[in-house]
Design an enzyme around this catalytic site. Sequence first.
Site, PDB file in Angstrom:
ATOM      1  N   SER A 141      16.994  11.558 -54.933  1.00 29.00           N
ATOM      2  CA  SER A 141      16.446  11.147 -56.233  1.00 29.00           C
ATOM      3  C   SER A 141      17.903  10.704 -56.920  1.00 29.00           C
ATOM      4  O   SER A 141      18.587  11.546 -57.220  1.00 29.00           O
ATOM      5  CB  SER A 141      15.878  12.223 -57.296  1.00 29.00           C
ATOM      6  OG  SER A 141      15.584  11.690 -58.362  1.00 29.00           O
ATOM      7  N   LYS A 167      14.908   7.390 -54.474  1.00 28.64           N
ATOM      8  CA  LYS A 167      14.044   7.405 -55.487  1.00 28.64           C
ATOM      9  C   LYS A 167      15.140   6.728 -56.620  1.00 28.64           C
ATOM     10  O   LYS A 167      16.009   7.723 -57.082  1.00 28.64           O
ATOM     11  CB  LYS A 167      13.640   8.922 -55.616  1.00 28.64           C
ATOM     12  CG  LYS A 167      12.907   9.126 -57.122  1.00 28.64           C
ATOM     13  CD  LYS A 167      11.921  10.307 -57.034  1.00 28.64           C
ATOM     14  CE  LYS A 167      12.230  11.183 -58.111  1.00 28.64           C
ATOM     15  NZ  LYS A 167      11.418  12.207 -58.166  1.00 28.64           N
ATOM     16  N   LYS A 169      15.240   6.224 -60.659  1.00 27.20           N
ATOM     17  CA  LYS A 169      14.927   6.497 -61.874  1.00 27.20           C
ATOM     18  C   LYS A 169      14.827   5.076 -62.729  1.00 27.20           C
ATOM     19  O   LYS A 169      15.727   4.314 -62.726  1.00 27.20           O
ATOM     20  CB  LYS A 169      15.888   7.340 -62.844  1.00 27.20           C
ATOM     21  CG  LYS A 169      15.897   8.785 -62.310  1.00 27.20           C
ATOM     22  CD  LYS A 169      14.628   9.578 -62.631  1.00 27.20           C
ATOM     23  CE  LYS A 169      14.537  10.855 -61.908  1.00 27.20           C
ATOM     24  NZ  LYS A 169      13.291  11.364 -62.046  1.00 27.20           N
ATOM     25  N   ASP A 194      10.672   6.159 -60.045  1.00 28.66           N
ATOM     26  CA  ASP A 194      10.191   7.468 -60.990  1.00 28.66           C
ATOM     27  C   ASP A 194      10.634   7.007 -62.487  1.00 28.66           C
ATOM     28  O   ASP A 194      11.729   6.858 -63.009  1.00 28.66           O
ATOM     29  CB  ASP A 194      11.009   8.579 -60.649  1.00 28.66           C
ATOM     30  CG  ASP A 194      10.464  10.093 -61.217  1.00 28.66           C
ATOM     31  OD1 ASP A 194      10.636  11.109 -61.181  1.00 28.66           O
ATOM     32  OD2 ASP A 194       9.273   9.544 -62.220  1.00 28.66           O
ATOM     33  N   GLU A 219       6.302   6.379 -59.557  1.00 26.02           N
ATOM     34  CA  GLU A 219       5.986   7.936 -59.708  1.00 26.02           C
ATOM     35  C   GLU A 219       5.729   8.109 -61.330  1.00 26.02           C
ATOM     36  O   GLU A 219       6.670   7.634 -62.062  1.00 26.02           O
ATOM     37  CB  GLU A 219       7.170   8.906 -59.184  1.00 26.02           C
ATOM     38  CG  GLU A 219       7.056  10.386 -59.526  1.00 26.02           C
ATOM     39  CD  GLU A 219       8.064  11.169 -58.951  1.00 26.02           C
ATOM     40  OE1 GLU A 219       9.105  10.794 -58.480  1.00 26.02           O
ATOM     41  OE2 GLU A 219       8.270  12.310 -59.567  1.00 26.02           O
ATOM     42  N   ASP A 244       3.597  13.203 -60.687  1.00 23.67           N
ATOM     43  CA  ASP A 244       4.045  14.390 -60.889  1.00 23.67           C
ATOM     44  C   ASP A 244       3.994  15.331 -62.133  1.00 23.67           C
ATOM     45  O   ASP A 244       3.266  16.191 -62.092  1.00 23.67           O
ATOM     46  CB  ASP A 244       5.648  13.973 -61.076  1.00 23.67           C
ATOM     47  CG  ASP A 244       6.817  15.086 -61.140  1.00 23.67           C
ATOM     48  OD1 ASP A 244       8.159  14.672 -61.345  1.00 23.67           O
ATOM     49  OD2 ASP A 244       6.480  16.148 -61.441  1.00 23.67           O
ATOM     50  N   LYS A 268       5.677  20.049 -56.751  1.00 24.40           N
ATOM     51  CA  LYS A 268       6.671  21.031 -57.029  1.00 24.40           C
ATOM     52  C   LYS A 268       6.015  22.412 -57.323  1.00 24.40           C
ATOM     53  O   LYS A 268       5.143  22.458 -57.957  1.00 24.40           O
ATOM     54  CB  LYS A 268       7.530  20.284 -58.635  1.00 24.40           C
ATOM     55  CG  LYS A 268       7.998  19.140 -58.351  1.00 24.40           C
ATOM     56  CD  LYS A 268       8.607  18.899 -59.672  1.00 24.40           C
ATOM     57  CE  LYS A 268       9.674  17.328 -59.318  1.00 24.40           C
ATOM     58  NZ  LYS A 268       9.963  17.095 -60.947  1.00 24.40           N
ATOM     59  N   GLY A 296      11.800  17.754 -56.426  1.00 26.03           N
ATOM     60  CA  GLY A 296      12.709  18.792 -56.835  1.00 26.03           C
ATOM     61  C   GLY A 296      13.024  18.851 -58.214  1.00 26.03           C
ATOM     62  O   GLY A 296      12.520  17.945 -58.933  1.00 26.03           O
TER      63      GLY A 296
HETATM   64  O1  LIG Z   1      15.788  17.903 -57.344  1.00 29.59           O
HETATM   65  C1  LIG Z   1      16.058  16.559 -57.475  1.00 29.59           C
HETATM   66  O2  LIG Z   1      17.047  15.956 -56.913  1.00 29.59           O
HETATM   67  C2  LIG Z   1      15.224  15.868 -58.045  1.00 29.59           C
HETATM   68  C3  LIG Z   1      15.246  15.552 -59.420  1.00 29.59           C
HETATM   69  C4  LIG Z   1      14.267  14.849 -60.228  1.00 29.59           C
HETATM   70  O3  LIG Z   1      14.259  13.561 -59.769  1.00 29.59           O
HETATM   71  C5  LIG Z   1      13.806  15.246 -61.246  1.00 29.59           C
HETATM   72  C6  LIG Z   1      13.922  16.523 -61.824  1.00 29.59           C
HETATM   73  C7  LIG Z   1      13.143  16.905 -63.014  1.00 29.59           C
HETATM   74  C8  LIG Z   1      12.437  16.013 -63.714  1.00 29.59           C
HETATM   75  C9  LIG Z   1      12.588  14.736 -63.364  1.00 29.59           C
HETATM   76  O4  LIG Z   1      13.756  14.030 -64.032  1.00 29.59           O
HETATM   77  C10 LIG Z   1      12.787  14.335 -61.979  1.00 29.59           C
HETATM   78  C11 LIG Z   1      11.616  14.138 -61.268  1.00 29.59           C
HETATM   79  O5  LIG Z   1      10.492  13.639 -61.989  1.00 29.59           O
HETATM   80  O6  LIG Z   1      11.007  14.399 -60.149  1.00 29.59           O
HETATM   81 MG   LIG Z   2       9.072  12.610 -61.210  1.00 26.29          MG
END
Ligand SMILES: O=C(O)CCC(=O)C1=CC=C[C@@H](O)[C@@H]1C(=O)O
Ligand SMILES: [Mg+2]
Length: 375
Positions: A141, A167, A169, A194, A219, A244, A268, A296
């Site tokens: 991500s 992934k 953002k 995402d 996402e 999510d 998660k 994650g």
């Molecule tokens: O742990 C990782 O590398 C994923 C982190 C990640 O993408 C996220 C963590 C927490 C909130 C969000 O911003 C995002 C998600 O939506 O998955």
């Molecule tokens: Mg997410």
Amino acid sequence: MSANPITIDKIILHKLVMSLKDPFETSFGTFQDKEFFIVEMIDKDGFTGFGESVAFSSPWYTEETVKTNEHMMVDFLIPLLLKEPIEHPDEVSKRFQIIRRNPMAKSALEGAVWDLYAKRKGWSLAKVLGGTRSQIDVGISIGIQPSVRSLLQVVERYVLEGYKRMKIKIKPGWDVEVLKEVRREFPTIQLMADANSAYTLEDIHHLKKLDDLNLMMIEQPLGHDDIVDHAKLQAAIETPICLDESINSFDDARRAIELGSCKIINVKIGRVGGLTESKKIHDYCKLQGVDVWCGGMLEAGVGRAHNIALTSLDQFTLPGDTAASERYWDQDIIEPAVTVENGIIHVPEKPGIGYEVNRKVLESFRVDKITVSNE
Ligand SMILES: O=C(O)CCC(=O)C1=CC=C[C@@H](O)[C@@H]1C(=O)O
Ligand SMILES: [Mg+2]
């Protein structure tokens, strides 16, 4: 009563603050330091299980924070755990049902019970969960970058490292055009976006442009607690929607699938309340033919280990966000650190989470410690 129920002797909540290697930016904002709890649970037979809380210091992702986690664990959840022996980890979420919501606090404690249970059996956590895979595919991500050029450099680095899925953002103003550049540079990679709830139904025509980019999924494009608008959006776009933040329990997943709000679910462990609830969602999605993958929360090594074990279950068909420890931390709290080779993590076979907690390193990041003994 089973032959050997778990009687907890002591629970230690280690509050840690670890600095991420790179600041993590999403549509909500940017942060660098991660504050969280490592739950250490010791039973009367001397076995030790570990869990990790995933709530952030401020309530931007869900309503939970490190402070609410501490309050819920110390004042409500730990007393429920200590009051009588535990036959099986599946009991924990039932015991916690009288406490509303607070899934991340519940999950941190329940994860330690699962680790303890696996260690007492001499099985890996993956095996006691019903996992079938000895290795898992992982993606990565990538937070919002300062420019398209730096984003392409970051993507290239991780493609070369072999991660199976990128992934990206996105948010209004940093979305379709940016993804077009990534797709132009990397025409064949598995690519997803995402949005972390940065859009509304008014953006339907804009989001429809994503359909030209051959994305695996988009996402959480809409509201963090919505499944109705997502159903309308999914009916209007080809790109599969993955939920999510909207999915905080098995029932949320069931309702979203029934409404057609999503075609994929990001599971998660902390967000849904623990490993037992994660397995229920996994099993239901398998019946419904809905793909799941493990998201994650920028975990340290204990949480990362739990994610790896869960991802060994067979309906986790898509690469998740469980990247290598070195992606996040100069030094992780586990030994060995989680490593990724060609986008693959080998699922540990040792008892429990399969990694040892390095106490010296843990204590170097510790800012507080709360010990609750079973009198
Ligand atoms: O742990 C990782 O590398 C994923 C982190 C990640 O993408 C996220 C963590 C927490 C909130 C969000 O911003 C995002 C998600 O939506 O998955
Ligand atoms: Mg997410």
